[in-house]
Structure formats: structure tokens, C-alpha cells
Design an enzyme around this catalytic site. Structure first.
Site: not given
Length: 398
Positions: A68-70
Site C-alpha cells: 500500500y502507501s509504503t
């Protein structure tokens, strides 16, 4: 679910292994990996559990999982590498590189505001289907034509999904290749880092199944790409929160071949923990970018006391982080004891960061969504605390 933990832990880092094992025994972990480098060497490289909800596929050293936003840290790094090479100016108008972006009053919006969530473009004003989001040119054209939801530069609001298309299209216009291709050829390939944005079909068999917090295959309505925690509608701009959901996909779709193959650079990188740690190692140890670029990458862009128009919290009070240019600043200590450490977390609990002063990098990947914010998930907090409590770090500054 009983899990066997495999891998290596250097002397002095046994506490990290202990907390990783407790993640499975006490904190509901299903499958996960954690990797840490210190002075350029892997001192922790552990994995365990299962890559699926049913426990049929053991998690392997090379298991990939959507972080995801990593992913945003990798996307931002592509832009900063171009800055380092003199090909991109963060203070130049986006339209210098992407002329169509000048529509709807955006001619003077600088690239910096894309990276620091200040462009007012959390999504287009039209609802996009998953198929639209898989279509790069369709999504970028919609964003280019969109009038900002607030005056650009006047406020911050987390660009949960649009961040990747906005920054990625600038990279594409400069380099002539997609962001995922640039990432592989210029960063992850040379570093030997196992990480993809736009995962090739031949790698899909290594991808773990993402699992909801209840152990099932849905996200219970959470918006893919958002840090966990209370997400409030915009009081002044209620349609912005709606537009944010342009990648509002259930976990079953996120696990699909179509989603894995697409490039959604804000939130669909598939990576191993070792791969993420290898990229941040190249930042923590120097050499990937010049010192001046590294300093600029982690310079805070958020204003103390301002509200994030999407997440609804107050920077330095309700929000456990502030924004730099594409990265979370370590204002709450989630990235260890060094306030200058920087990185990015993802919905569900993944996290990766660099601590250049201590020449350390850290990455954690998992397939079961946990509670709390990305950095504040107890699974990560326990692991990061154990890393910094390790005797080899004793006496280091930062």
C-alpha cells in the site's frame, strides 16, 4: 495460527526476533517479514507464517506482498533521483514537464506541492472505476483536467491515490518510461532489491494474499492507500473525500492479477521486506543521491498546527507524522530514536524507513491488516523499539 520463524538475526539483535515471534503468538500475525540493515549489512532478515488466509502457503524469504502507501517512498525516490541528476526542479511548475497539467488554473503549481500533498488534487471530480484506475493515461488525463479541491499550496491534504499518478506522470514525461520501469531499471535493479510497481505476471505466484483484519478477504470499506485511523470527510470540500475513493477496491480485487500488474504508484508496490530495506540502505549509507538531495528529501513541508484536509488531524497534535517531499517525518518517534529518520508506512501496517545518522534501514511487510496508524501498529512499534534497544546501536547519536 502457529508460525515457524526463519532467517537470520545478528548477535545483539535477538530481541527483534523475540518481538517478531510475539507478533504471531500474541498479536494475530498471519504472514510477515522484517529486515534491518546496519552499516550496510543485513543484521535482521526474518520471515514466518503463511502467505494465505488458509495456511496452505508458507511465507518464504522471497514472498512479495502489496505494501500500500509504503509504495509512496519508492515513487518519491524516483523523482528525487531526477532532481539529483539535474533533470527535475521541484520548484518549477508541473506544466513545464507535463503541459496538459496547466488546465483548470494549475499552470503555476510547482512539483514540490505534488510531493508534499499540497496540490489540492486528491482525485478527479468524476468517479473512476477500477478499470479506469488501471488505465494510466485515462487517470492522468482526468487529473490534468481537474480543478483543485482547494487553493494549491494553501493547505495539505493526503493525496492517498492520486499522489502516484501525479508524481509518476512527471517522471514519465522526463524519462519517457513508466515510473515502474524507471524504478526497476534505475533503482531496484541495480540495488538487487526485490520490489515492483507494476508486478510482472511471472512474479505473481510469489505474491501473498492480503487478508482483512477479520481474517477474511475484504477491507470492510476502508480506502486502499490511506493510513489506518479515523478518516474524516472534508468539511469545506466534501467531494474531495469521495474522489479519494478512486481506488476503493476490496481486498479480493487488490489480490487480482489485474491490480498486481497495473501501476498505481501510491499504493500497489509488491515487495519483500528485504527489498524495501535494501533501497533504504542505499539512502542510509549514502551514495544513491548526493548529501544535499538527501537533506532536501526529508525537509518538513507541513506547517505546525495546520489541519490535514483529508485525514482530519492536526499536524503535531492529532497526526503522528508531518510530510516532507514524499516521505513521513519522524515527529512521533515511530521510526526509532532519530528525529531525522524518514520513510513511509502503508495501510494495514507495512513500514520502511532510513536512519542515515545511524546508517540503519528498516522494513516490515505483512498480509493481515492490523490496527492503528501504519507506523503506530503495535507490531511495528515493538519491532522498532527492539531494533534501537539492540546493543550494537548503544552509544550512537541521532
Amino acid at each position: 495460527m502457529t508460525a515457524t520463524v526463519q532467517g537470520i538475526c545478528a548477535p545483539g539483535f535477538e530481541g527483534v526476533r523475540g518481538e517478531f515471534e510475539r507478533n504471531f503468538a500474541e498479536r494475530g500475525e498471519v504472514g510477515a517479514a522484517v529486515a534491518v540493515t546496519l552499516d550496510g549489512e543485513f543484521v535482521v532478515d526474518l520471515w514466518g507464517g503463511y502467505a494465505d488466509a488458509g495456511g496452505a502457503r508458507p511465507w518464504q524469504r522471497d514472498t512479495l506482498v502489496n505494501v500500500y502507501s509504503t509504495s509512496k517512498g519508492m515513487t518519491a525516490l524516483c523523482a528525487h533521483l531526477l532532481v539529483d541528476r539535474g533533470e527535475l526542479d521541484l520548484d518549477a511548475p508541473v506544466a513545464r514537464y507535463w503541459p496538459e497539467f496547466a488546465q483548470a488554473g494549475k499552470a503555476d503549481v510547482p512539483v514540490r506541492w505534488l510531493l508534499s500533498h499540497r496540490a489540492g488534487l486528491v482525485g478527479p471530480r468524476e468517479r473512476l472505476t477500477p478499470e479506469d484506475v488501471y488505465d494510466w493515461e485515462r487517470t492522468c488525463a482526468a487529473l490534468a483536467a481537474t480543478e483543485p479541491w482547494w487553493e494549491p499550496g494553501s493547505a495539505q491534504g493526503y493525496h492517498a491515490v492520486s499522489f502516484g499518478f501525479l508524481v509518476g506522470e512527471v517522471v514519465r514525461r522526463i524519462t519517457g518510461v513508466s515510473l515502474g520501469t524507471f524504478l526497476r531499471t534505475e533503482i531496484t535493479g541495480p540495488l538487487g532489491a526485490d520490489l515492483y510497481i507494476g508486478t510482472p505476471a511471472e512474479e505473481h505466484a510469489r505474491c501473498a494474499q492480503l487478508i482483512g483484519p477479520d481474517g477474511g478477504g475484504t477491507l470492510n470499506g476502508a480506502i486502499a492507500g490511506l493510513p489506518e485511523g479515523p478518516v474524516r470527510s472534508l468539511d469545506a470540500h466534501p467531494m474531495a473525500a469521495f474522489a479519494l475513493a478512486m481506488n476503493h477496491l476490496p481486498l479480493g480485487d487488490v489480490n487480482s492479477a489485474a491490480c498486481r500488474s497495473a501501476e498505481i504508484p501510491a499504493g500497489n508496490a509488491n515487495a519483500t521486506a528485504r527489498g524495501l530495506a535494501a533501497v533504504y540502505r542505499a539512502l542510509a549509507g549514502g551514495g544513491l543521491v548526493d548529501p544535499g538531495t538527501l537533506a532536501a528529501m526529508r525537509e518538513p513541508q507541513s506547517r505546525p498546527g495546520e489541519t490535514d484536509l483529508v485525514l482530519g488531524g492536526i499536524v503535531s497534535k492529532d497526526l503522528p507524522f508531518a510530510w516532507a517531499t514524499g516521505y513521513m517525518v519522524n515527529s512521533a518517534g515511530y521510526f526509532g530514536t532519530n528525529p531525522a529518520a524518514f520513510g513511509h508506512g502503508g495501510a494495514g501496517g507495512s513500514l520502511a524507513f532510513a536512519d542515515p545518522e545511524n546508517r540503519l534501514s528498516y522494513a516490515y511487510t505483512m498480509n493481515k491488516f492490523g490496527g492503528g496508524t501504519s507506523g503506530g501498529d503495535l507490531r511495528n512499534l515493538a519491532l522498532v523499539d527492539a531494533v534501537y534497544a539492540a546493543p550494537p546501536l548503544a552509544g550512537r547519536t541521532g
